[in-house]
Design a protein around this motif. Structure first.
Motif, PDB file in Angstrom:
ATOM      1  N   PRO A 121       0.808  -1.213   0.000  1.00  0.00           N
ATOM      2  CA  PRO A 121       0.000   0.000   0.000  1.00  0.00           C
ATOM      3  C   PRO A 121       0.841   1.263   0.000  1.00  0.00           C
ATOM      4  CG  PRO A 121      -0.034  -1.057   2.163  1.00  0.00           C
ATOM      5  CD  PRO A 121       0.664  -1.984   1.236  1.00  0.00           C
ATOM      6  N   ALA A 122       2.143   1.115   0.330  1.00  0.00           N
ATOM      7  CA  ALA A 122       3.011   2.293   0.362  1.00  0.00           C
ATOM      8  C   ALA A 122       3.646   2.577  -1.003  1.00  0.00           C
ATOM      9  CB  ALA A 122       4.098   2.109   1.413  1.00  0.00           C
ATOM     10  N   ALA A 123       3.431   1.688  -1.967  1.00  0.00           N
ATOM     11  CA  ALA A 123       4.026   1.906  -3.285  1.00  0.00           C
ATOM     12  C   ALA A 123       3.463   3.177  -3.913  1.00  0.00           C
ATOM     13  CB  ALA A 123       3.723   0.704  -4.182  1.00  0.00           C
ATOM     14  N   PRO A 124       4.297   3.939  -4.601  1.00  0.00           N
ATOM     15  CA  PRO A 124       3.819   5.202  -5.174  1.00  0.00           C
ATOM     16  C   PRO A 124       2.766   4.977  -6.252  1.00  0.00           C
ATOM     17  CG  PRO A 124       6.032   4.673  -5.961  1.00  0.00           C
ATOM     18  CD  PRO A 124       5.725   3.696  -4.880  1.00  0.00           C
ATOM     19  N   ARG A 125       1.716   5.789  -6.216  1.00  0.00           N
ATOM     20  CA  ARG A 125       0.641   5.745  -7.224  1.00  0.00           C
ATOM     21  C   ARG A 125       0.413   7.166  -7.729  1.00  0.00           C
ATOM     22  NH1 ARG A 125      -0.421   0.195  -7.826  1.00  0.00           N
ATOM     23  NH2 ARG A 125      -0.257  -0.732  -5.778  1.00  0.00           N
ATOM     24  N   PRO A 126       0.040   7.276  -8.993  1.00  0.00           N
ATOM     25  CA  PRO A 126      -0.259   8.622  -9.479  1.00  0.00           C
ATOM     26  C   PRO A 126      -1.511   9.169  -8.804  1.00  0.00           C
ATOM     27  CG  PRO A 126      -0.867   6.971 -11.101  1.00  0.00           C
ATOM     28  CD  PRO A 126      -0.128   6.246 -10.015  1.00  0.00           C
ATOM     29  N   ALA A 127      -1.457  10.426  -8.400  1.00  0.00           N
ATOM     30  CA  ALA A 127      -2.626  11.056  -7.774  1.00  0.00           C
ATOM     31  C   ALA A 127      -3.602  11.544  -8.823  1.00  0.00           C
ATOM     32  CB  ALA A 127      -2.176  12.204  -6.889  1.00  0.00           C
ATOM     33  N   SER A 128      -3.121  11.628 -10.075  1.00  0.00           N
ATOM     34  CA  SER A 128      -3.986  12.111 -11.148  1.00  0.00           C
ATOM     35  C   SER A 128      -3.658  11.379 -12.437  1.00  0.00           C
ATOM     36  CB  SER A 128      -3.815  13.623 -11.324  1.00  0.00           C
ATOM     37  OG  SER A 128      -2.473  13.924 -11.650  1.00  0.00           O
ATOM     38  N   LEU A 129      -4.597  11.417 -13.360  1.00  0.00           N
ATOM     39  CA  LEU A 129      -4.417  10.793 -14.676  1.00  0.00           C
ATOM     40  C   LEU A 129      -4.706  11.817 -15.755  1.00  0.00           C
ATOM     41  CD1 LEU A 129      -6.331   7.400 -14.197  1.00  0.00           C
ATOM     42  CD2 LEU A 129      -3.844   7.715 -14.237  1.00  0.00           C
ATOM     43  N   ALA A 130      -3.961  11.742 -16.838  1.00  0.00           N
ATOM     44  CA  ALA A 130      -4.227  12.610 -17.989  1.00  0.00           C
ATOM     45  C   ALA A 130      -5.278  11.943 -18.871  1.00  0.00           C
ATOM     46  CB  ALA A 130      -2.944  12.843 -18.780  1.00  0.00           C
TER      47      ALA A 130
END
Length: 233
Positions: A121-130
């Motif tokens: 769950p700590a892996a980086p994820r994009p907060a937004s998508l284009a």
């Protein structure tokens, strides 16, 4: 981390085991190898496995039968098979990835990393998508996504506001970018579980999901046990 490999070709099974050990290192607490559906099913029911690497043709048996019989077990599955034409069926079982044989080391490790990323769950994820909107590109917050529907080789994103937008990634690739609380509930649908409202149980074993924004999102029979656990906490 506990991994089970179901593969009836000894050399391939040993190769898979070698790469699993190399990928997970000290995080690997247990690794089991089996070559029949019956053996693997018994092991899964008596052990708390996290990941299954699954061949499809096993001494004449169908590897998908293991997923049918395992029911609501909580492990993730990566199919490793020479029968790429059966990859579509994998989505009905919520399979994490499908690696075609003969597999390369790089492709297998990519699938294992996909599991690692989703399990952490700590892996980086994009907060937004284009996304494509109004003839250009705009950025939407991932938190505002209600659900995603496959649209051929692309995806249609429905926001919590009800607004829809287009993404040029296929739904399986988009799934890899989304946080773990986004669930694949059907081969054509991903849903933000934070917006769950109601799971409809219809005649003939048909299921559908309502969110705060949408109603009647199809749910595959194989996804029902996981959704039920999420809704019941």
């Amino acid at each position: 981390m506990k991994v089970l490999i179901l593969e009836d070709e000894p050399l391939i099974a040993q190769g898979l085991a070698r790469e699993v050990r190399a990928h997970f290192g000290a995080r690997l607490a247990a690794l089991a190898l089996h070559d029949t559906v019956e053996q693997a099913l018994a092991a899964l029911r008596h052990g708390d496995y996290d990941l299954l690497l699954l061949d499809l043709h096993l001494h004449g048996a169908d590897g998908y039968d293991l997923l049918r019989l395992a029911g609501s077990a909580a492990f993730q599955t990566i199919v490793v098979s020479a029968h790429a034409e059966r990859s579509i069926t994998a989505f009905d079982f919520g399979v994490l990835d499908f690696v075609a044989k003969p597999f390369s080391r790089e492709r297998l490790h990519k699938a294992l990393q996909r599991y690692t990323d989703r399990a952490d769950p700590a892996a980086p994820r994009p907060a937004s998508l284009a996304v494509k909107k109004r003839g250009g590109l705009e950025w939407i917050a991932v938190a505002e996504i209600d659900h995603v529907q496959a649209d051929g080789h692309y995806s249609n994103i429905v926001l919590r506001s009800g607004e829809q937008c287009f993404h040029d990634l296929a739904i399986d690739k988009l799934m890899a970018l989304l946080p773990p609380h986004f669930l694949r509930v059907h081969r054509s649908y991903i849903v933000n579980s934070l917006g769950f409202k109601r799971l409809q149980i219809g005649a003939g074993g048909k299921y559908a999901l309502d969110t705060q924004t949408s109603t009647g999102i199809p749910v595959s029979r194989s996804s029902y046990p996981l959704l039920k656990r999420r809704l019941l906490g």
